[in-house]
Design an enzyme around this catalytic site. Structure first.
Site, PDB file in Angstrom:
ATOM      1  N   HIS A  16       0.791  -1.008   0.053  1.00 15.05           N
ATOM      2  CA  HIS A  16      -0.040  -0.047   0.032  1.00 15.05           C
ATOM      3  C   HIS A  16       0.893   1.182   0.107  1.00 15.05           C
ATOM      4  O   HIS A  16       0.643   2.275  -0.662  1.00 15.05           O
ATOM      5  CB  HIS A  16      -0.836  -0.001   1.225  1.00 15.05           C
ATOM      6  CG  HIS A  16      -1.771  -1.207   1.441  1.00 15.05           C
ATOM      7  ND1 HIS A  16      -2.268  -1.854   2.528  1.00 15.05           N
ATOM      8  CD2 HIS A  16      -2.746  -1.602   0.453  1.00 15.05           C
ATOM      9  CE1 HIS A  16      -3.063  -2.867   2.376  1.00 15.05           C
ATOM     10  NE2 HIS A  16      -3.599  -2.420   1.241  1.00 15.05           N
ATOM     11  N   LYS A  40     -17.770  -5.849   9.083  1.00 12.11           N
ATOM     12  CA  LYS A  40     -16.626  -6.527   9.086  1.00 12.11           C
ATOM     13  C   LYS A  40     -15.932  -6.430  10.536  1.00 12.11           C
ATOM     14  O   LYS A  40     -16.414  -5.464  11.197  1.00 12.11           O
ATOM     15  CB  LYS A  40     -15.789  -6.113   8.020  1.00 12.11           C
ATOM     16  CG  LYS A  40     -15.672  -6.710   6.697  1.00 12.11           C
ATOM     17  CD  LYS A  40     -14.615  -6.319   5.850  1.00 12.11           C
ATOM     18  CE  LYS A  40     -14.813  -6.512   4.297  1.00 12.11           C
ATOM     19  NZ  LYS A  40     -13.606  -6.125   3.566  1.00 12.11           N
ATOM     20  N   ARG A  89      -2.336  -6.124  -7.994  1.00 12.30           N
ATOM     21  CA  ARG A  89      -1.079  -7.122  -7.895  1.00 12.30           C
ATOM     22  C   ARG A  89      -0.879  -8.208  -8.866  1.00 12.30           C
ATOM     23  O   ARG A  89       0.114  -8.196  -9.434  1.00 12.30           O
ATOM     24  CB  ARG A  89      -1.287  -7.714  -6.549  1.00 12.30           C
ATOM     25  CG  ARG A  89      -0.856  -6.489  -5.335  1.00 12.30           C
ATOM     26  CD  ARG A  89      -1.456  -7.368  -4.030  1.00 12.30           C
ATOM     27  NE  ARG A  89      -2.813  -7.473  -3.990  1.00 12.30           N
ATOM     28  CZ  ARG A  89      -3.575  -7.980  -3.078  1.00 12.30           C
ATOM     29  NH1 ARG A  89      -3.050  -8.124  -1.990  1.00 12.30           N
ATOM     30  NH2 ARG A  89      -4.859  -8.354  -3.171  1.00 12.30           N
ATOM     31  N   SER A 127      -2.980  -7.729   3.196  1.00 15.17           N
ATOM     32  CA  SER A 127      -3.162  -7.555   4.691  1.00 15.17           C
ATOM     33  C   SER A 127      -3.423  -8.860   5.352  1.00 15.17           C
ATOM     34  O   SER A 127      -2.914  -9.374   6.494  1.00 15.17           O
ATOM     35  CB  SER A 127      -4.147  -6.656   4.931  1.00 15.17           C
ATOM     36  OG  SER A 127      -4.176  -5.331   4.456  1.00 15.17           O
TER      37      SER A 127
HETATM   38  O1  PNS Z   1      -8.805  -3.099   0.924  1.00 12.44           O
HETATM   39  P1  PNS Z   1     -10.015  -3.641   0.419  1.00 12.44           P
HETATM   40  O2  PNS Z   1     -10.870  -4.523   1.497  1.00 12.44           O
HETATM   41  O3  PNS Z   1      -9.922  -4.589  -0.993  1.00 12.44           O
HETATM   42  O4  PNS Z   1     -11.241  -2.558  -0.043  1.00 12.44           O
HETATM   43  C1  PNS Z   1     -12.326  -2.501  -0.802  1.00 12.44           C
HETATM   44  C2  PNS Z   1     -13.099  -1.390  -0.795  1.00 12.44           C
HETATM   45  C3  PNS Z   1     -12.987  -0.663   0.563  1.00 12.44           C
HETATM   46  C4  PNS Z   1     -12.509  -0.394  -1.735  1.00 12.44           C
HETATM   47  C5  PNS Z   1     -14.361  -1.652  -1.021  1.00 12.44           C
HETATM   48  O5  PNS Z   1     -15.034  -2.689  -0.357  1.00 12.44           O
HETATM   49  C6  PNS Z   1     -15.564  -0.553  -1.107  1.00 12.44           C
HETATM   50  O6  PNS Z   1     -15.429   0.473  -1.763  1.00 12.44           O
HETATM   51  N1  PNS Z   1     -16.400  -0.616  -0.139  1.00 12.44           N
HETATM   52  C7  PNS Z   1     -17.503   0.485   0.070  1.00 12.44           C
HETATM   53  C8  PNS Z   1     -18.787  -0.187  -0.090  1.00 12.44           C
HETATM   54  C9  PNS Z   1     -19.014   0.215  -1.696  1.00 12.44           C
HETATM   55  O7  PNS Z   1     -19.116   1.069  -2.244  1.00 12.44           O
HETATM   56  N2  PNS Z   1     -19.231  -1.059  -2.422  1.00 12.44           N
HETATM   57  C10 PNS Z   1     -19.706  -0.981  -3.842  1.00 12.44           C
HETATM   58  C11 PNS Z   1     -18.581  -1.218  -4.793  1.00 12.44           C
HETATM   59  S1  PNS Z   1     -18.733  -3.009  -5.075  1.00 12.44           S
END
Ligand code: PNS
Length: 157
Positions: A16, A40, A89, A127
């Site tokens: 990151h 979560k 990645r 992570s």
């Molecule tokens: O680090 P991560 O867990 O891969 O991040 C995922 C993230 C936070 C970018 C994604 O889950 C997100 O944007 N969540 C917010 C809810 C949302 O907008 N969902 C619609 C897109 S599927």
């Protein structure tokens, strides 16, 4: 250009940080947006994740740390930008990233998602991998910033 770099960051990894560092050269402003998802159960609290990210990015003047809950597209719009940055990645990331980017686009047609390819050395790093190794007392000192490494040791002690 102002970009939003969203994620769970539970915890932030060197992968990151590498994306943030490189983005800080290419974009005028980077807002690292930590998802505060009550459903979560993260290992680190939101406050801990904010603190670790602030610590690890203090050298970058155009990087700020924030958090959001709810839909990413709503947060991005409220932040007066339309651009989301995500790291890629490996090909395995592509499917879920493509799905999220298209879902976000269908929610708000103005939103653009840009991808930055991770350094080869961080292809395996996530992570989850870090938490798994640290949970078995493995050495993660070359995978995460120093302050995260210390916090992981305390969590699993
Ligand atoms: O680090 P991560 O867990 O891969 O991040 C995922 C993230 C936070 C970018 C994604 O889950 C997100 O944007 N969540 C917010 C809810 C949302 O907008 N969902 C619609 C897109 S599927």
């Amino acid at each position: 250009m102002k970009v939003i770099y969203p994620g769970s960051f539970d915890p932030v990894t060197n992968g990151h940080i590498d994306i943030i560092k490189r983005a800080s050269v290419n974009f005028e402003e980077i807002v690292v947006a930590i998802l505060d998802n009550k459903s979560k159960s993260p290992l680190f609290t939101l406050e801990e994740r904010i603190s670790m990210l602030k610590d690890a990015t203090s050298e970058f003047e155009n990087v700020t740390i924030d958090s959001f809950s709810g839909l990413l597209v709503d947060y991005v719009e409220a932040m007066d930008t339309n651009t989301v940055l995500r790291g890629l990645r490996a090909i395995s990331d592509y499917e879920s990233e493509m799905r999220n980017a298209l879902a976000n686009k269908s929610l708000n047609n103005n939103i653009e998602t840009l991808f930055m390819v991770s350094k080869a050395e961080y292809t395996f790093l996530s992570s989850s991998v870090v938490k798994e190794i640290a949970g078995f007392n493995g050495d993660v000192s070359n995978m995460v910033p120093e302050s995260v490494s210390v916090k992981l040791k305390n969590k699993f002690r």
